[in-house]
Design a protein around this motif. Structure first.
Motif, short mmCIF file in Angstrom:
data_model
loop_
_atom_site.label_atom_id
_atom_site.label_comp_id
_atom_site.label_asym_id
_atom_site.label_seq_id
_atom_site.Cartn_x
_atom_site.Cartn_y
_atom_site.Cartn_z
N ARG A 1 0.86 -1.18 0.00
CA ARG A 1 0.00 0.00 0.00
C ARG A 1 0.90 1.24 0.00
NH1 ARG A 1 -5.36 -0.96 2.50
NH2 ARG A 1 -5.50 1.25 2.09
N PRO A 2 0.34 2.41 -0.33
CA PRO A 2 1.17 3.63 -0.34
C PRO A 2 1.85 3.92 0.99
CG PRO A 2 -0.88 4.03 -1.49
CD PRO A 2 -1.00 2.65 -0.88
N ASP A 3 1.26 3.46 2.13
CA ASP A 3 1.90 3.71 3.42
C ASP A 3 3.18 2.89 3.60
OD1 ASP A 3 1.06 1.12 4.13
OD2 ASP A 3 -0.47 1.80 5.52
N GLY A 4 3.39 1.87 2.74
CA GLY A 4 4.59 1.05 2.80
C GLY A 4 4.64 0.09 3.97
N ARG A 5 3.57 0.03 4.76
CA ARG A 5 3.56 -0.83 5.95
C ARG A 5 2.57 -1.99 5.83
NH1 ARG A 5 3.30 4.29 9.42
NH2 ARG A 5 1.10 3.80 9.20
N ARG A 6 1.78 -1.97 4.76
CA ARG A 6 0.79 -3.03 4.57
C ARG A 6 0.83 -3.49 3.12
NH1 ARG A 6 -4.78 -0.86 5.96
NH2 ARG A 6 -3.89 1.03 5.14
N VAL A 7 0.44 -4.74 2.92
CA VAL A 7 0.36 -5.30 1.58
C VAL A 7 -0.91 -4.81 0.90
CG1 VAL A 7 0.05 -7.48 0.33
CG2 VAL A 7 1.73 -7.34 2.19
N ASP A 8 -0.82 -4.55 -0.39
CA ASP A 8 -1.99 -4.20 -1.20
C ASP A 8 -2.71 -5.51 -1.53
OD1 ASP A 8 -3.82 -3.57 -3.21
OD2 ASP A 8 -2.51 -2.04 -4.09
N MET A 9 -3.71 -5.84 -0.74
CA MET A 9 -4.40 -7.12 -0.88
C MET A 9 -5.08 -7.28 -2.23
SD MET A 9 -3.68 -8.89 1.78
CE MET A 9 -4.88 -10.23 1.91
N ARG A 10 -5.57 -6.19 -2.80
CA ARG A 10 -6.22 -6.29 -4.11
C ARG A 10 -5.25 -6.83 -5.17
NH1 ARG A 10 -8.06 -2.04 -7.29
NH2 ARG A 10 -6.49 -0.86 -6.21
N ARG A 11 -4.01 -6.39 -5.11
CA ARG A 11 -3.03 -6.78 -6.12
C ARG A 11 -2.23 -8.02 -5.75
NH1 ARG A 11 0.15 -1.65 -6.17
NH2 ARG A 11 1.63 -2.85 -7.36
N ALA A 12 -2.08 -8.28 -4.45
CA ALA A 12 -1.19 -9.36 -4.02
C ALA A 12 -1.89 -10.65 -3.61
CB ALA A 12 -0.32 -8.87 -2.85
N ARG A 13 -3.20 -10.60 -3.40
CA ARG A 13 -3.91 -11.80 -2.90
C ARG A 13 -3.86 -12.91 -3.92
NH1 ARG A 13 -8.98 -10.24 -0.02
NH2 ARG A 13 -8.36 -11.28 1.89
N TRP A 14 -3.49 -14.11 -3.44
CA TRP A 14 -3.41 -15.29 -4.29
C TRP A 14 -4.70 -16.09 -4.18
CZ3 TRP A 14 -1.89 -20.73 -3.16
CH2 TRP A 14 -1.59 -21.45 -4.33
N ASP A 15 -5.24 -16.51 -5.31
CA ASP A 15 -6.52 -17.23 -5.32
C ASP A 15 -6.35 -18.75 -5.34
OD1 ASP A 15 -5.71 -17.72 -7.90
OD2 ASP A 15 -7.34 -16.62 -8.85
N GLY A 16 -5.11 -19.20 -5.30
CA GLY A 16 -4.87 -20.63 -5.27
C GLY A 16 -4.75 -21.28 -6.64
N ALA A 17 -4.95 -20.49 -7.69
CA ALA A 17 -4.89 -21.06 -9.05
C ALA A 17 -3.46 -21.26 -9.52
CB ALA A 17 -5.64 -20.15 -10.02
#
Length: 99
Positions: free
Chosen positions: A83-99
């Protein structure tokens, strides 16, 4: 204490998460097919040291409590979107769906 079948399933799932991708605790539980975020967290706390534990985090993108510095280092090395704060992951872009 050795991991039981549930713990083994959680750890196997975590090992499959590709570098640069993450899953929330609840995502892992959903993929395993039983339990919930707390159960996954308990498995990770007891047995997660041998798997890429930094790839499992809270749904808001916050790294595991007490391990933020090391997790953020791993995210930078792996190119995990933050995320822009640099302290959290951008879940929208980084989340893995298992595929």
């Amino acid at each position: 204490m050795d991991p039981d079948d549930y713990a083994e399933a959680v750890l196997d799932t975590v090992e499959r998460i590709p570098p640069g991708k993450v899953m929330a605790y609840g995502d892992v539980a959903e993929m395993v097919g039983t339990g919930g975020p707390r159960q996954v967290g308990r498995v990770m706390a007891h047995f997660g040291g041998g798997v890429p534990w930094w790839r499992v985090l809270r749904a808001d993108g916050s790294p595991p409590s007490g391990h933020e510095v090391r997790a953020l280092e791993e995210y930078r090395v792996e190119g995990t979107p933050l995320r822009p704060d640099g302290r959290r992951v951008d879940m929208r872009r980084a989340r893995w769906d298992g595929a």
